[in-house]
Design a protein around this motif. Structure first.
Motif, PDB file in Angstrom:
ATOM      1  N   ILE A  42       0.843  -1.199   0.000  1.00  0.00           N
ATOM      2  CA  ILE A  42       0.000   0.000   0.000  1.00  0.00           C
ATOM      3  C   ILE A  42       0.877   1.247   0.000  1.00  0.00           C
ATOM      4  O   ILE A  42       0.635   2.197  -0.760  1.00  0.00           O
ATOM      5  CB  ILE A  42      -0.941  -0.010   1.211  1.00  0.00           C
ATOM      6  CG1 ILE A  42      -1.882  -1.214   1.149  1.00  0.00           C
ATOM      7  CG2 ILE A  42      -1.735   1.295   1.284  1.00  0.00           C
ATOM      8  CD1 ILE A  42      -2.793  -1.341   2.352  1.00  0.00           C
ATOM      9  N   ILE A  43       1.905   1.232   0.859  1.00  0.00           N
ATOM     10  CA  ILE A  43       2.808   2.386   0.938  1.00  0.00           C
ATOM     11  C   ILE A  43       3.505   2.607  -0.395  1.00  0.00           C
ATOM     12  O   ILE A  43       3.624   3.749  -0.874  1.00  0.00           O
ATOM     13  CB  ILE A  43       3.839   2.176   2.061  1.00  0.00           C
ATOM     14  CG1 ILE A  43       3.134   2.060   3.412  1.00  0.00           C
ATOM     15  CG2 ILE A  43       4.852   3.315   2.077  1.00  0.00           C
ATOM     16  CD1 ILE A  43       4.055   1.698   4.555  1.00  0.00           C
ATOM     17  N   ARG A  44       3.961   1.520  -1.012  1.00  0.00           N
ATOM     18  CA  ARG A  44       4.685   1.645  -2.284  1.00  0.00           C
ATOM     19  C   ARG A  44       3.770   2.190  -3.368  1.00  0.00           C
ATOM     20  O   ARG A  44       4.156   3.082  -4.131  1.00  0.00           O
ATOM     21  CB  ARG A  44       5.245   0.283  -2.713  1.00  0.00           C
ATOM     22  CG  ARG A  44       6.134   0.359  -3.932  1.00  0.00           C
ATOM     23  CD  ARG A  44       6.618  -0.992  -4.352  1.00  0.00           C
ATOM     24  NE  ARG A  44       5.534  -1.850  -4.800  1.00  0.00           N
ATOM     25  CZ  ARG A  44       5.706  -2.976  -5.503  1.00  0.00           C
ATOM     26  NH1 ARG A  44       6.913  -3.377  -5.804  1.00  0.00           N
ATOM     27  NH2 ARG A  44       4.669  -3.703  -5.868  1.00  0.00           N
ATOM     28  N   SER A  45       2.544   1.686  -3.471  1.00  0.00           N
ATOM     29  CA  SER A  45       1.615   2.142  -4.510  1.00  0.00           C
ATOM     30  C   SER A  45       1.279   3.618  -4.337  1.00  0.00           C
ATOM     31  O   SER A  45       1.283   4.388  -5.305  1.00  0.00           O
ATOM     32  CB  SER A  45       0.336   1.299  -4.486  1.00  0.00           C
ATOM     33  OG  SER A  45       0.612  -0.047  -4.811  1.00  0.00           O
ATOM     34  N   VAL A  46       0.979   4.012  -3.099  1.00  0.00           N
ATOM     35  CA  VAL A  46       0.643   5.419  -2.834  1.00  0.00           C
ATOM     36  C   VAL A  46       1.834   6.318  -3.152  1.00  0.00           C
ATOM     37  O   VAL A  46       1.689   7.388  -3.760  1.00  0.00           O
ATOM     38  CB  VAL A  46       0.198   5.605  -1.372  1.00  0.00           C
ATOM     39  CG1 VAL A  46       0.035   7.084  -1.040  1.00  0.00           C
ATOM     40  CG2 VAL A  46      -1.105   4.854  -1.115  1.00  0.00           C
ATOM     41  N   LEU A  47       3.034   5.877  -2.766  1.00  0.00           N
ATOM     42  CA  LEU A  47       4.233   6.671  -2.995  1.00  0.00           C
ATOM     43  C   LEU A  47       4.535   6.796  -4.489  1.00  0.00           C
ATOM     44  O   LEU A  47       4.895   7.875  -4.977  1.00  0.00           O
ATOM     45  CB  LEU A  47       5.414   6.035  -2.260  1.00  0.00           C
ATOM     46  CG  LEU A  47       6.685   6.871  -2.128  1.00  0.00           C
ATOM     47  CD1 LEU A  47       6.386   8.194  -1.435  1.00  0.00           C
ATOM     48  CD2 LEU A  47       7.749   6.102  -1.359  1.00  0.00           C
ATOM     49  N   ILE A  48       4.373   5.717  -5.233  1.00  0.00           N
ATOM     50  CA  ILE A  48       4.636   5.742  -6.677  1.00  0.00           C
ATOM     51  C   ILE A  48       3.657   6.686  -7.375  1.00  0.00           C
ATOM     52  O   ILE A  48       4.058   7.496  -8.217  1.00  0.00           O
ATOM     53  CB  ILE A  48       4.539   4.321  -7.278  1.00  0.00           C
ATOM     54  CG1 ILE A  48       5.702   3.461  -6.785  1.00  0.00           C
ATOM     55  CG2 ILE A  48       4.547   4.377  -8.798  1.00  0.00           C
ATOM     56  CD1 ILE A  48       5.614   2.016  -7.229  1.00  0.00           C
TER      57      ILE A  48
END
Length: 265
Positions: A42-48
């Motif tokens: 979730i963190i990676r998707s939001v950050l990307i």
């Protein structure tokens, strides 16, 4: 810039969906370790998604980049919600959101070229890439790049001729190698921004070397005046050409579709 226009590869000079896609691919690889932590996906998707939109904002919100950013945001949302990603629905979502904010965008050249190209990729390139499948990965990638270039060139040629009065004769030949060098230039430049100083200099030198070769080849290709034809098709002819393309596409889908057989009683 004029040489790029005459050669039919001027889209490489503008921030387009190609650039957004390469930035998204690079961010996905760099942030891959986040998937190892709790809630890391979730963190990676939001950050990307946030970094992609920051990139689009820094570039001045070009139309094709906005379209690509919306489609990529939908892709990440489908991954988070574990729903099947549909490229057709993603394209429709991007068009709806962009036109809802500014309906006059429908009559802008960049909007039309961007969506014509991505529609050609989804509805023409995808089926053809499955037909001309190669077992060798290297050969398959080369065939895909050539096929993608040909399809995008033919799909956008009528609108480009109508708008600029130019029909490029070399775009099909120049686009595949130009796509490869463009990828090297963009990826090398982005990696140089986060790499240590000695490595950053090497990456910037590699990007500069590729850009210089690309410029020299394109200038040489159009220097004789044989790489393009100055011809402007009228609006009616352009609409007929696109209508024929759509009809052929529908016929192709009709031939591919096989109705379900009725059960025998």
């Amino acid at each position: 810039k004029q040489s790029y226009s005459y050669s039919g590869v001027s889209h490489l000079l503008a921030v387009s969906g190609l650039h957004v896609g390469m930035v998204a691919m690079l961010l996905t690889i760099l942030l891959l370790p986040l998937s190892l932590v709790w809630r890391g996906n979730i963190i990676r998707s939001v950050l990307i998604v946030a970094l992609i939109w920051l990139y689009v904002a820094l570039c001045g919100y070009p139309t094709s980049a906005i379209r690509a950013a919306i489609m990529f945001s939908v892709l990440q949302l489908s991954h988070l919600t574990r729903n099947r990603y549909s490229q057709e629905n993603s394209i429709s979502t991007a068009a709806f959101i962009m036109l809802a904010f500014r309906p006059t965008m429908l009559f802008e050249l960049s909007f039309c070229l961007s969506f014509i190209a991505v529609l050609a990729i989804v509805f023409v390139y995808k089926p053809f890439s499955a037909i001309f499948y190669c077992r060798s990965r290297v050969l398959r990638e080369c065939v895909n790049i050539i096929m993608l270039s040909i399809i995008c060139v033919y799909a956008t040629a009528p609108l480009i001729s109508n708008s600029f009065g130019i029909i490029s004769l070399l775009s099909i030949i120049l686009t595949p190698p130009a796509l490869i060098t463009a990828q090297i230039i963009i990826i090398s430049s982005l990696l140089a921004l986060i790499a240590p100083l000695p490595l950053a200099r090497t990456l910037f030198s590699a990007a500069e070397w590729c850009a210089d070769i690309q410029n020299r080849v394109i200038e040489w290709a159009v220097s004789g005046g044989y790489g393009y034809v100055e011809y402007r098709i009228d609006n009616n002819t352009m609409m007929i050409i696109y209508l024929v393309m759509v009809v052929l596409l529908l016929l192709g889908f009709g031939l591919k579709y096989t109705p379900p057989q009725e059960k025998m009683e």
